[in-house]
Scaffold this motif. Structure first.
Motif, short mmCIF file in Angstrom:
data_model
loop_
_atom_site.label_atom_id
_atom_site.label_comp_id
_atom_site.label_asym_id
_atom_site.label_seq_id
_atom_site.Cartn_x
_atom_site.Cartn_y
_atom_site.Cartn_z
N MET A 1 -21.45 -5.71 -3.30
CA MET A 1 -20.67 -6.26 -4.39
C MET A 1 -19.72 -5.20 -4.95
O MET A 1 -20.03 -4.02 -4.98
N ASP A 2 -18.53 -5.64 -5.37
CA ASP A 2 -17.59 -4.71 -5.98
C ASP A 2 -18.15 -4.25 -7.32
O ASP A 2 -18.74 -5.02 -8.07
N ARG A 3 -17.93 -2.97 -7.60
CA ARG A 3 -18.36 -2.44 -8.89
C ARG A 3 -17.41 -2.93 -9.99
O ARG A 3 -16.23 -3.14 -9.76
N GLN A 4 -17.97 -3.06 -11.19
CA GLN A 4 -17.13 -3.36 -12.33
C GLN A 4 -16.37 -2.11 -12.75
O GLN A 4 -16.77 -0.98 -12.44
N PHE A 5 -15.29 -2.32 -13.47
CA PHE A 5 -14.36 -1.25 -13.81
C PHE A 5 -14.25 -1.13 -15.32
O PHE A 5 -14.02 -2.11 -16.03
N ALA A 6 -14.42 0.11 -15.82
CA ALA A 6 -14.35 0.36 -17.26
C ALA A 6 -13.36 1.47 -17.56
O ALA A 6 -13.26 2.45 -16.82
N ILE A 7 -12.64 1.33 -18.66
CA ILE A 7 -11.77 2.38 -19.19
C ILE A 7 -12.37 2.86 -20.51
O ILE A 7 -12.72 2.05 -21.38
N VAL A 8 -12.49 4.17 -20.65
CA VAL A 8 -13.00 4.77 -21.89
C VAL A 8 -12.01 5.83 -22.36
O VAL A 8 -11.71 6.77 -21.62
N THR A 9 -11.51 5.69 -23.57
CA THR A 9 -10.59 6.69 -24.12
C THR A 9 -11.35 7.64 -25.03
O THR A 9 -12.40 7.31 -25.59
N GLY A 10 -10.80 8.84 -25.19
CA GLY A 10 -11.48 9.86 -25.98
C GLY A 10 -12.81 10.25 -25.38
O GLY A 10 -13.79 10.47 -26.09
N ALA A 11 -12.84 10.37 -24.05
CA ALA A 11 -14.11 10.50 -23.33
C ALA A 11 -14.44 11.93 -22.93
O ALA A 11 -15.38 12.15 -22.16
N SER A 12 -13.72 12.91 -23.43
CA SER A 12 -13.99 14.30 -23.02
C SER A 12 -15.25 14.84 -23.66
O SER A 12 -15.95 15.67 -23.06
N THR A 13 -15.56 14.40 -24.87
CA THR A 13 -16.73 14.89 -25.61
C THR A 13 -17.26 13.77 -26.50
O THR A 13 -16.68 12.69 -26.60
N GLY A 14 -18.38 14.06 -27.17
CA GLY A 14 -18.86 13.20 -28.24
C GLY A 14 -19.24 11.79 -27.83
O GLY A 14 -19.75 11.54 -26.73
N ILE A 15 -18.97 10.84 -28.73
CA ILE A 15 -19.35 9.45 -28.50
C ILE A 15 -18.66 8.90 -27.25
O ILE A 15 -19.26 8.18 -26.46
N GLY A 16 -17.39 9.23 -27.07
CA GLY A 16 -16.65 8.72 -25.91
C GLY A 16 -17.26 9.17 -24.60
O GLY A 16 -17.38 8.38 -23.66
N TYR A 17 -17.65 10.44 -24.53
CA TYR A 17 -18.28 10.94 -23.32
C TYR A 17 -19.60 10.21 -23.08
O TYR A 17 -19.92 9.82 -21.94
N GLU A 18 -20.38 10.01 -24.14
CA GLU A 18 -21.67 9.34 -23.98
C GLU A 18 -21.51 7.88 -23.58
O GLU A 18 -22.31 7.34 -22.82
N LEU A 19 -20.47 7.23 -24.08
CA LEU A 19 -20.18 5.86 -23.64
C LEU A 19 -19.84 5.84 -22.15
O LEU A 19 -20.32 4.98 -21.40
N ALA A 20 -19.02 6.78 -21.72
CA ALA A 20 -18.67 6.86 -20.31
C ALA A 20 -19.89 7.18 -19.46
O ALA A 20 -20.05 6.66 -18.35
N ARG A 21 -20.75 8.01 -19.98
CA ARG A 21 -21.97 8.38 -19.25
C ARG A 21 -22.86 7.16 -19.02
O ARG A 21 -23.43 6.98 -17.93
N ILE A 22 -22.99 6.32 -20.03
CA ILE A 22 -23.79 5.10 -19.87
C ILE A 22 -23.15 4.21 -18.80
O ILE A 22 -23.84 3.64 -17.95
N CYS A 23 -21.84 4.07 -18.85
CA CYS A 23 -21.15 3.26 -17.84
C CYS A 23 -21.41 3.80 -16.44
O CYS A 23 -21.65 3.04 -15.49
N ALA A 24 -21.36 5.14 -16.29
CA ALA A 24 -21.63 5.74 -14.99
C ALA A 24 -23.05 5.44 -14.53
O ALA A 24 -23.29 5.09 -13.38
N GLN A 25 -24.00 5.57 -15.44
CA GLN A 25 -25.40 5.29 -15.11
C GLN A 25 -25.62 3.83 -14.74
O GLN A 25 -26.51 3.51 -13.96
N GLU A 26 -24.79 2.96 -15.32
CA GLU A 26 -24.90 1.52 -15.03
C GLU A 26 -24.13 1.11 -13.78
O GLU A 26 -24.10 -0.06 -13.43
N GLY A 27 -23.48 2.08 -13.13
CA GLY A 27 -22.82 1.81 -11.86
C GLY A 27 -21.38 1.36 -11.93
O GLY A 27 -20.82 0.87 -10.95
N PHE A 28 -20.74 1.53 -13.08
CA PHE A 28 -19.33 1.16 -13.21
C PHE A 28 -18.44 2.19 -12.52
O PHE A 28 -18.75 3.38 -12.49
N ASP A 29 -17.31 1.74 -12.00
CA ASP A 29 -16.20 2.63 -11.72
C ASP A 29 -15.53 2.94 -13.04
O ASP A 29 -15.43 2.07 -13.92
N LEU A 30 -15.03 4.17 -13.18
CA LEU A 30 -14.55 4.62 -14.47
C LEU A 30 -13.15 5.22 -14.40
O LEU A 30 -12.82 5.95 -13.47
#
Length: 261
Positions: A1-30
Protein backbone atom coordinates in the motif's frame (compact mmCIF):
# COMPACT_ATOMS: atom_id res chain seq x y z
CA UNK A 1 0.00 0.00 0.00
CA UNK A 2 1.13 3.55 -0.69
CA UNK A 3 2.22 5.43 2.40
CA UNK A 4 0.27 8.47 3.50
CA UNK A 5 1.95 11.83 3.13
CA UNK A 6 2.28 14.50 5.82
CA UNK A 7 3.70 18.03 5.84
CA UNK A 8 4.94 19.45 9.15
CA UNK A 9 6.15 23.04 9.46
CA UNK A 10 8.42 24.30 12.21
CA UNK A 11 9.74 20.76 12.53
CA UNK A 12 13.41 21.36 13.35
CA UNK A 13 12.87 21.30 17.13
CA UNK A 14 10.24 21.26 19.85
CA UNK A 15 6.60 20.37 19.26
CA UNK A 16 7.00 20.37 15.48
CA UNK A 17 9.84 17.88 15.59
CA UNK A 18 7.87 15.63 17.94
CA UNK A 19 4.84 15.78 15.66
CA UNK A 20 7.02 14.78 12.73
CA UNK A 21 8.56 12.01 14.80
CA UNK A 22 5.15 10.52 15.53
CA UNK A 23 4.31 10.64 11.82
CA UNK A 24 7.57 8.85 11.03
CA UNK A 25 6.83 6.17 13.63
CA UNK A 26 3.36 5.75 12.14
CA UNK A 27 4.86 5.12 8.70
CA UNK A 28 4.04 8.37 6.93
CA UNK A 29 6.17 9.86 4.19
CA UNK A 30 7.21 13.28 5.39
CA UNK A 31 8.00 16.74 4.09
CA UNK A 32 9.29 18.87 6.95
CA UNK A 33 10.18 22.54 6.86
CA UNK A 34 11.75 25.26 8.99
CA UNK A 35 13.75 28.42 8.44
CA UNK A 36 16.95 27.12 10.02
CA UNK A 37 19.60 24.59 8.94
CA UNK A 38 18.76 22.32 11.89
CA UNK A 39 15.89 21.00 9.78
CA UNK A 40 18.42 18.78 7.97
CA UNK A 41 19.56 17.25 11.27
CA UNK A 42 15.93 16.66 12.20
CA UNK A 43 15.33 14.87 8.90
CA UNK A 44 18.32 12.60 9.42
CA UNK A 45 17.08 11.63 12.88
CA UNK A 46 13.58 10.98 11.58
CA UNK A 47 14.87 8.68 8.84
CA UNK A 48 16.27 6.47 11.59
CA UNK A 49 12.88 5.98 13.25
CA UNK A 50 11.56 2.44 12.96
CA UNK A 51 8.92 2.22 10.25
CA UNK A 52 9.70 5.65 8.81
CA UNK A 53 8.96 6.32 5.17
CA UNK A 54 10.74 8.91 3.08
CA UNK A 55 11.70 12.15 4.81
CA UNK A 56 12.40 15.30 2.80
CA UNK A 57 13.58 18.48 4.52
CA UNK A 58 13.31 22.02 3.27
CA UNK A 59 14.95 25.08 4.80
CA UNK A 60 12.65 27.91 3.80
CA UNK A 61 11.25 31.17 5.15
CA UNK A 62 7.68 30.32 6.10
CA UNK A 63 6.88 33.99 6.76
CA UNK A 64 6.83 34.75 3.03
CA UNK A 65 4.57 33.79 0.15
CA UNK A 66 7.64 32.69 -1.78
CA UNK A 67 8.64 30.38 1.06
CA UNK A 68 5.17 28.85 1.22
CA UNK A 69 5.13 28.45 -2.56
CA UNK A 70 8.47 26.62 -2.38
CA UNK A 71 7.13 24.30 0.31
CA UNK A 72 3.98 23.63 -1.70
CA UNK A 73 6.03 22.94 -4.84
CA UNK A 74 8.24 20.50 -2.89
CA UNK A 75 5.19 18.27 -2.40
CA UNK A 76 5.33 17.71 -6.19
CA UNK A 77 1.54 17.66 -6.53
CA UNK A 78 1.33 14.62 -4.25
CA UNK A 79 -1.96 14.46 -2.33
CA UNK A 80 -1.39 15.74 1.21
CA UNK A 81 -3.12 13.54 3.76
CA UNK A 82 -2.05 15.56 6.80
CA UNK A 83 -0.98 19.17 7.19
CA UNK A 84 0.48 20.17 10.54
CA UNK A 85 0.75 23.96 10.49
CA UNK A 86 3.05 24.35 13.46
CA UNK A 87 5.61 27.00 12.50
CA UNK A 88 5.55 30.03 14.76
CA UNK A 89 7.50 32.88 16.28
CA UNK A 90 7.40 34.34 19.79
CA UNK A 91 8.44 37.74 21.09
CA UNK A 92 8.71 39.01 24.63
CA UNK A 93 9.10 42.49 26.25
CA UNK A 94 6.80 45.49 26.13
CA UNK A 95 5.16 46.17 22.78
CA UNK A 96 6.62 49.67 22.38
CA UNK A 97 10.10 48.38 23.22
CA UNK A 98 10.02 45.61 20.64
CA UNK A 99 11.82 45.94 17.33
CA UNK A 100 9.26 46.52 14.58
CA UNK A 101 11.01 44.09 12.23
CA UNK A 102 10.64 41.32 14.81
CA UNK A 103 6.99 42.23 15.36
CA UNK A 104 6.40 41.89 11.63
CA UNK A 105 8.18 38.53 11.62
CA UNK A 106 5.82 37.20 14.28
CA UNK A 107 2.77 38.40 12.36
CA UNK A 108 4.04 37.23 8.98
CA UNK A 109 5.04 33.79 10.28
CA UNK A 110 2.19 33.03 12.67
CA UNK A 111 -0.64 34.76 10.80
CA UNK A 112 0.11 35.54 7.15
CA UNK A 113 2.29 32.54 6.30
CA UNK A 114 0.08 30.05 8.12
CA UNK A 115 -3.04 31.49 6.51
CA UNK A 116 -1.57 31.25 3.03
CA UNK A 117 -0.45 27.65 3.58
CA UNK A 118 -3.83 26.63 4.96
CA UNK A 119 -5.59 28.23 2.00
CA UNK A 120 -3.43 26.45 -0.59
CA UNK A 121 -3.48 23.00 1.01
CA UNK A 122 -7.04 23.32 2.25
CA UNK A 123 -8.31 23.91 -1.28
CA UNK A 124 -6.48 20.80 -2.48
CA UNK A 125 -8.06 18.79 0.32
CA UNK A 126 -11.51 20.15 -0.50
CA UNK A 127 -11.16 19.14 -4.15
CA UNK A 128 -10.32 15.61 -2.98
CA UNK A 129 -12.78 15.75 -0.06
CA UNK A 130 -10.17 14.20 2.17
CA UNK A 131 -7.53 15.27 4.65
CA UNK A 132 -6.60 16.22 8.19
CA UNK A 133 -5.31 19.59 9.38
CA UNK A 134 -3.65 20.31 12.71
CA UNK A 135 -3.09 23.97 13.59
CA UNK A 136 -0.83 24.76 16.54
CA UNK A 137 -2.61 27.52 18.40
CA UNK A 138 -2.06 28.13 22.10
CA UNK A 139 -3.83 28.79 25.38
CA UNK A 140 -2.05 32.15 25.04
CA UNK A 141 -4.80 33.00 22.57
CA UNK A 142 -7.29 33.22 25.44
CA UNK A 143 -5.37 35.95 27.28
CA UNK A 144 -4.29 39.51 26.46
CA UNK A 145 -0.53 39.01 26.53
CA UNK A 146 1.06 41.83 28.46
CA UNK A 147 4.79 41.79 27.54
CA UNK A 148 3.95 39.22 24.87
CA UNK A 149 1.22 41.18 23.15
CA UNK A 150 1.76 40.39 19.47
CA UNK A 151 2.39 36.69 20.05
CA UNK A 152 -0.78 36.19 22.10
CA UNK A 153 -2.79 38.15 19.55
CA UNK A 154 -1.43 35.95 16.75
CA UNK A 155 -2.45 32.81 18.63
CA UNK A 156 -5.93 34.21 19.25
CA UNK A 157 -6.17 34.58 15.48
CA UNK A 158 -5.08 30.99 14.85
CA UNK A 159 -7.41 29.57 17.49
CA UNK A 160 -10.32 31.47 15.96
CA UNK A 161 -9.41 30.59 12.37
CA UNK A 162 -9.18 26.91 13.26
CA UNK A 163 -12.69 26.76 14.77
CA UNK A 164 -14.18 28.74 11.89
CA UNK A 165 -12.52 26.60 9.22
CA UNK A 166 -13.67 23.44 10.96
CA UNK A 167 -17.27 24.64 10.92
CA UNK A 168 -17.07 25.59 7.25
CA UNK A 169 -15.80 22.09 6.43
CA UNK A 170 -18.29 20.33 8.70
CA UNK A 171 -20.05 18.52 5.85
CA UNK A 172 -16.83 17.27 4.26
CA UNK A 173 -14.36 14.49 5.01
CA UNK A 174 -11.75 17.04 6.12
CA UNK A 175 -11.04 17.47 9.82
CA UNK A 176 -9.50 20.55 11.43
CA UNK A 177 -7.98 20.31 14.90
CA UNK A 178 -6.53 23.12 16.99
CA UNK A 179 -3.69 22.09 19.30
CA UNK A 180 -3.54 24.53 22.21
CA UNK A 181 -0.58 23.85 24.50
CA UNK A 182 0.63 25.94 27.38
CA UNK A 183 4.26 26.73 28.16
CA UNK A 184 6.33 23.89 26.71
CA UNK A 185 9.99 22.95 27.14
CA UNK A 186 11.34 24.14 23.79
CA UNK A 187 13.69 26.80 22.45
CA UNK A 188 10.73 29.18 22.22
CA UNK A 189 11.51 31.27 25.29
CA UNK A 190 15.18 31.72 24.44
CA UNK A 191 14.31 32.81 20.91
CA UNK A 192 11.65 35.19 22.25
CA UNK A 193 14.12 36.83 24.70
CA UNK A 194 12.07 35.64 27.68
CA UNK A 195 14.63 33.83 29.82
CA UNK A 196 14.44 36.62 32.41
CA UNK A 197 10.71 36.03 33.01
CA UNK A 198 8.75 33.82 35.38
CA UNK A 199 7.19 31.81 32.57
CA UNK A 200 10.57 31.47 30.89
CA UNK A 201 12.20 29.88 33.94
CA UNK A 202 9.47 27.77 35.51
CA UNK A 203 8.77 24.09 34.81
CA UNK A 204 7.11 23.46 31.46
CA UNK A 205 5.33 20.68 29.62
CA UNK A 206 7.13 17.95 27.67
CA UNK A 207 6.92 18.62 23.90
CA UNK A 208 6.62 14.89 23.19
CA UNK A 209 3.52 14.72 25.41
CA UNK A 210 2.03 17.79 23.76
CA UNK A 211 2.65 16.37 20.28
CA UNK A 212 1.17 12.98 21.13
CA UNK A 213 -2.02 14.51 22.53
CA UNK A 214 -2.32 16.74 19.48
CA UNK A 215 -1.71 13.92 17.01
CA UNK A 216 -4.21 11.62 18.72
CA UNK A 217 -6.86 14.35 18.80
CA UNK A 218 -6.31 15.02 15.10
CA UNK A 219 -6.60 11.34 14.19
CA UNK A 220 -9.88 11.15 16.14
CA UNK A 221 -11.19 14.18 14.28
CA UNK A 222 -11.55 16.33 17.39
CA UNK A 223 -11.94 20.07 17.02
CA UNK A 224 -9.45 21.07 19.67
CA UNK A 225 -7.18 19.80 22.42
CA UNK A 226 -5.77 21.75 25.35
CA UNK A 227 -2.83 19.74 26.67
CA UNK A 228 -2.27 19.21 30.38
CA UNK A 229 -4.69 19.54 33.30
CA UNK A 230 -3.22 22.86 34.49
CA UNK A 231 -3.68 24.38 31.06
CA UNK A 232 -7.25 23.09 30.82
CA UNK A 233 -8.06 24.80 34.11
CA UNK A 234 -6.45 28.02 32.93
CA UNK A 235 -8.63 28.12 29.82
CA UNK A 236 -11.78 27.60 31.90
CA UNK A 237 -10.79 30.47 34.19
CA UNK A 238 -9.83 32.69 31.24
CA UNK A 239 -13.28 32.32 29.71
CA UNK A 240 -14.96 33.88 32.78
CA UNK A 241 -12.30 36.42 33.80
CA UNK A 242 -12.41 40.09 32.63
CA UNK A 243 -9.79 40.91 30.01
CA UNK A 244 -8.11 43.62 32.09
CA UNK A 245 -7.59 41.19 34.95
CA UNK A 246 -6.16 38.58 32.57
CA UNK A 247 -3.72 41.17 31.24
CA UNK A 248 -2.57 41.99 34.79
CA UNK A 249 -2.09 38.29 35.57
CA UNK A 250 -0.10 37.76 32.38
CA UNK A 251 2.19 40.63 33.32
CA UNK A 252 3.27 38.68 36.42
CA UNK A 253 4.37 35.81 34.17
CA UNK A 254 5.94 37.60 31.23
CA UNK A 255 7.35 40.93 32.42
CA UNK A 256 11.16 41.05 32.22
CA UNK A 257 12.80 40.65 35.61
CA UNK A 258 10.20 38.26 37.03
CA UNK A 259 12.39 35.17 36.61
CA UNK A 260 12.57 32.77 39.53
CA UNK A 261 15.81 32.92 41.49
Amino acid sequence: MDRQFAIVTGASTGIGYELARICAQEGFDLLIAADEPEIQNAAEALRNEAGAGSVEALQVNLATEDGIDRLYAAARARPIDILMANAGRGLGHAFLDQDLARIRDVIETNVAGTTYLLHKVGNDMRRRNRGRILITGSIAGFTPGSFQAVYNASKAYLNSLSFALREELRDTEISVTCLMPGATETAFFARADMLDTKVGTEKKDDPAMVAREGFDAMMKGKGDIVTGLKNKLQTVVANVTPADMLAKQHRKMAEPGTAKT
